[in-house]
Write an enzyme that holds these catalytic residues in place. Structure first.
Site, PDB file in Angstrom:
ATOM      1  CG  HIS A 225      -2.041   0.950   1.181  1.00 49.14           C
ATOM      2  ND1 HIS A 225      -2.232   1.942   2.118  1.00 49.14           N
ATOM      3  CD2 HIS A 225      -3.051   1.100   0.297  1.00 49.14           C
ATOM      4  CE1 HIS A 225      -3.306   2.643   1.831  1.00 49.14           C
ATOM      5  NE2 HIS A 225      -3.822   2.159   0.725  1.00 49.14           N
ATOM      6  CE  LYS A 227      -1.155   4.908  -1.477  1.00 51.51           C
ATOM      7  NZ  LYS A 227      -1.745   4.464  -0.216  1.00 51.51           N
ATOM      8  CG  ASP A 232      20.006  11.214  -8.357  1.00 47.71           C
ATOM      9  OD1 ASP A 232      20.024  10.169  -9.035  1.00 47.71           O
ATOM     10  OD2 ASP A 232      19.957  12.345  -8.859  1.00 47.71           O
ATOM     11  CG  HIS A 405      -6.876   8.852  -0.432  1.00 48.09           C
ATOM     12  ND1 HIS A 405      -5.541   8.657  -0.711  1.00 48.09           N
ATOM     13  CD2 HIS A 405      -7.437   7.612  -0.385  1.00 48.09           C
ATOM     14  CE1 HIS A 405      -5.299   7.355  -0.848  1.00 48.09           C
ATOM     15  NE2 HIS A 405      -6.434   6.710  -0.645  1.00 48.09           N
ATOM     16  CE  LYS A 407      -3.808   6.890   2.531  1.00 47.90           C
ATOM     17  NZ  LYS A 407      -5.132   6.502   2.538  1.00 47.90           N
ATOM     18  CG  ASP A 412       0.513  17.883  22.364  1.00 51.04           C
ATOM     19  OD1 ASP A 412      -0.712  18.112  22.309  1.00 51.04           O
ATOM     20  OD2 ASP A 412       1.024  17.057  23.137  1.00 51.04           O
TER      21      ASP A 412
END
Length: 487
Positions: A225, A227, A232, A405, A407, A412
Site C-alpha cells: 500500500h 507510495k 539519487d 484521502h 492520512k 501538540d
C-alpha cells in the site's frame, strides 16, 4: 447407493461442517486477535461455502508465516551497515530529551527500539497538498535525476498522469539513469503496451505478489500500500497520492469528477535513507534477486533543513505493528491536542480506547473523515464507531467537498505524521505501509493550518442528531462492523 443419493445434501453439509470444525480449531490454536477470530468463525458458521471462500482468500496467514519470515531474516543483514552509522545511542537520546515537550521522546524511543529506525536530523520537508502539487514537484525532480530513480506504488495506472510519468522515466532511462519500479499487482492497472515500452527502455519494473483474477480480489491480503519515490538517494517522496488521474483535480473535470483531497511529503536529508532501505528490501523480495548495494544509494548528505524525521514501516514481515504503536503512543502522550485526517476509520480497540480516554481527560481530539468515501461497507463500518467517539467528547467532522484521502496527524504543535497508513486493521496488520514522523514545530504549524482550512469544508457531527439517524442506517452499520476486522 439409493440411501446416499437420497441424503446427498446431508453428506455435503456434514462434510462442510467437518472442514469448518477443523479450520476453526486451526484458527483458535494460533492465538490470533480474538475479535478477528470471532469474525472469521462467524463467517464460517453462518455463511456456508462463502465463509470458507472468505477465509481462504482473505484471512489465511500462511504467506506471512513462511514467505515474510524469510524476508525478515534478509532485511536485517542488508540495512545494518548504514543504520549503525545513524542510530542514536541511549546517551544521545537522553541528551535529546531537552528538545522535546512532555513525553514525545517516548515516541522516538519506541520507533528506534521497535524497528531500529534512525532519528535523523537536518532534513528539509515540503508539504504537498493534493495530487496536482505532488506531481508538479515530483516531475521537476525526476527530470533532474542523475543516477537512479526508485518508485513503489499501490496504484500505478497508465492513464493521463501515468503516461506523463512514463514519458519522463523513459527519457531518463535513455540518458543512463537506473530506474526500478515496484507496483502492486492488485491495485495497479498498467497496459501491456506501457509495460513493454518501459521494459524496452531498460526500466526494471516488477509487480508485487501477483494473484489470479485481481479485479475480483481487490482486498486480497498482503498488498503493498506504499507510495514512495527516491531520487539519487537524496530526495524522497512519501504520502497518500497514487499514480492515477483520480488523484489529480483537473480543472476540466470539476463538474464530472469527485474532488480529491490528499497529502504528500517531499523530503531531503538522511530521512530519505530509511525510505530507500524499505524500497530495496521490497524490491529484492519481489524480484528474487539481490541488488548490489551501491554507495550511490546511500550518499553522503549535507544537512538540508532543520526537521528531525523517523520513517516507520510496517507490514506482515515486521515483528511489531510499528505504525499503529507509534500512533497509539502519540495519542497517549499528547498534552494538548490530536488532530487526525483519515479516509478510513475502522480502529482496533487500542486506538479507539486511546482516543476516547484522551478526550475524557481533556485532550482536544478532532477527526476528519469523508462524508461519502469510496467504499460503502467501509463507510458504514466507520459510522458504527462515531457514537462512542462523540459520547467521549471527540469532535468528528464529515468532509463534504469530496473524497478526503490524506492520512495525517498533528500532535501538540510538535509532531506530525504523513504517510500511507489508514486507521484500520488492514493498514495496521495486513498491508505494507510507511509513514514519516516529523518532529518540527514549524511543520506542525503548517499541518495545523492545513487541518483548520479543511475544517472549512466540513460539517461537525452532533451527538443528539447522530443518535437520531434512521434505524436502517444503524442496521447497516452493525452488519458492516461485524466485518470490520477483515476490511
Amino acid at each position: 447407493m439409493n440411501f446416499i443419493q437420497d441424503n446427498i445434501w446431508w453428506f455435503i453439509l456434514v462434510f462442510y461442517y467437518l472442514i469448518v470444525f477443523i479450520t476453526a480449531g486451526y484458527e483458535i490454536m494460533h492465538n490470533r486477535e480474538p475479535v478477528k477470530t470471532i469474525s472469521l468463525l462467524f463467517a464460517l458458521v453462518v455463511l456456508p461455502v462463502v465463509g470458507l471462500i472468505i477465509y481462504y482468500f482473505f484471512a489465511q496467514e500462511y504467506r506471512k508465516d513462511k514467505i515474510f519470515n524469510r524476508k525478515k531474516v534478509y532485511d536485517h543483514k542488508m540495512i545494518k551497515r548504514w543504520e549503525d552509522l545513524l542510530i542514536l545511542q541511549d546517551r544521545d537520546l537522553q541528551h535529546l530529551e531537552k528538545f522535546f515537550v512532555d513525553d514525545k521522546i517516548k515516541l522516538v524511543r519506541l520507533l528506534q527500539n521497535n524497528q531500529t529506525k534512525p532519528f535523523t536530523f537536518g532534513n528539509k520537508v515540503d508539504i504537498l497538498v493534493n495530487g496536482e502539487k505532488k506531481f508538479e514537484t515530483l516531475f521537476a525532480d525526476l527530470k533532474r535525476a542523475r543516477k537512479h530513480i526508485h518508485l513503489e506504488y499501490y496504484i500505478f495506472k497508465s492513464d493521463r498522469i501515468g503516461t506523463r510519468l512514463i514519458d519522463i522515466l523513459c527519457d531518463k532511462a535513455e540518458e543512463g539513469v537506473e530506474i526500478r519500479i515496484s507496483y502492486d499487482y492488485v491495485g495497479s492497472s498498467i497496459s501491456s503496451k506501457a509495460l513493454k515500452r518501459m521494459n524496452s527502455c531498460g526500466i526494471e519494473i516488477f509487480p508485487f505478489m501477483p494473484v489470479w483474477f485481481p479485479n475480483l480480489t481487490r482486498k486480497l491480503n498482503y498488498r503493498d500500500h506504499r507510495k514512495i519515490v527516491i531520487i539519487d538517494g537524496k530526495i524522497g517522496f512519501i504520502g497518500g497520492v497514487n499514480i492515477s488521474d483520480e488523484y489529480v483535480n483537473y480543472k476540466e473535470q470539476e463538474l464530472t469528477k469527485m474532488y480529491w483531497r490528499d497529502m504528500h511529503l517531499r523530503i531531503e536529508g538522511h530521512g530519505v535513507k530509511s525510505i530507500q532501505a524499505q524500497f530495496l528490501l521490497n524490491f529484492n523480495f519481489i524480484t528474487s534477486k539481490e541488488i548490489e548495494i551501491k554507495d550511490d544509494f546511500f550518499p553522503v548528505i549535507e544537512p538540508a533543513g532543520k526537521s528531525a524525521i523517523q520513517i516507520a514501516a510496517s507490514g506482515p514481515d515486521t515483528d511489531w505493528q510499528n505504525i499503529m504503536e507509534a500512533i497509539f503512543t502519540a495519542i497517549n502522550t499528547a498534552a494538548e491536542y490530536v488532530y487526525i485526517t483519515t479516509p478510513y476509520f475502522i480502529p482496533n480497540n487500542e486506538i479507539l480506547t486511546a482516543l476516547c480516554t484522551a478526550s475524557r481527560i481533556g485532550i482536544e481530539i478532532k477527526i476528519i473523515i469523508p462524508e461519502i468515501g469510496d467504499s460503502v461497507v467501509a463507510r458504514h463500518a466507520t459510522n458504527s464507531y462515531i457514537e462512542k467517539l462523540l459520547e467521549s467528547g471527540v469532535q468528528v467532522f464529515h468532509y463534504v467537498k469530496g473524497m478526503v484521502h490524506a492520512k495525517t496527524m498533528v500532535i501538540d504543535g510538535v509532531v506530525s505524521t504523513i504517510g500511507t497508513c489508514n486507521l484500520d486493521n488492514r493498514s495496521f496488520d495486513i498491508n505494507f505501509e510507511i509513514n514519516a514522523f516529523v518532529y518540527d514545530k514549524y511543520i506542525a504549524r503548517e499541518m495545523l493550518d492545513i487541518f483548520n482550512n479543511d475544517l472549512l469544508e466540513c460539517e461537525e457531527l452532533n451527538l443528539e442528531d447522530w443518535r437520531n439517524r434512521h434505524y436502517s442506517e444503524k442496521i447497516k452499520e452493525a452488519l458492516s462492523r461485524l466485518w470490520a476486522p477483515l476490511l
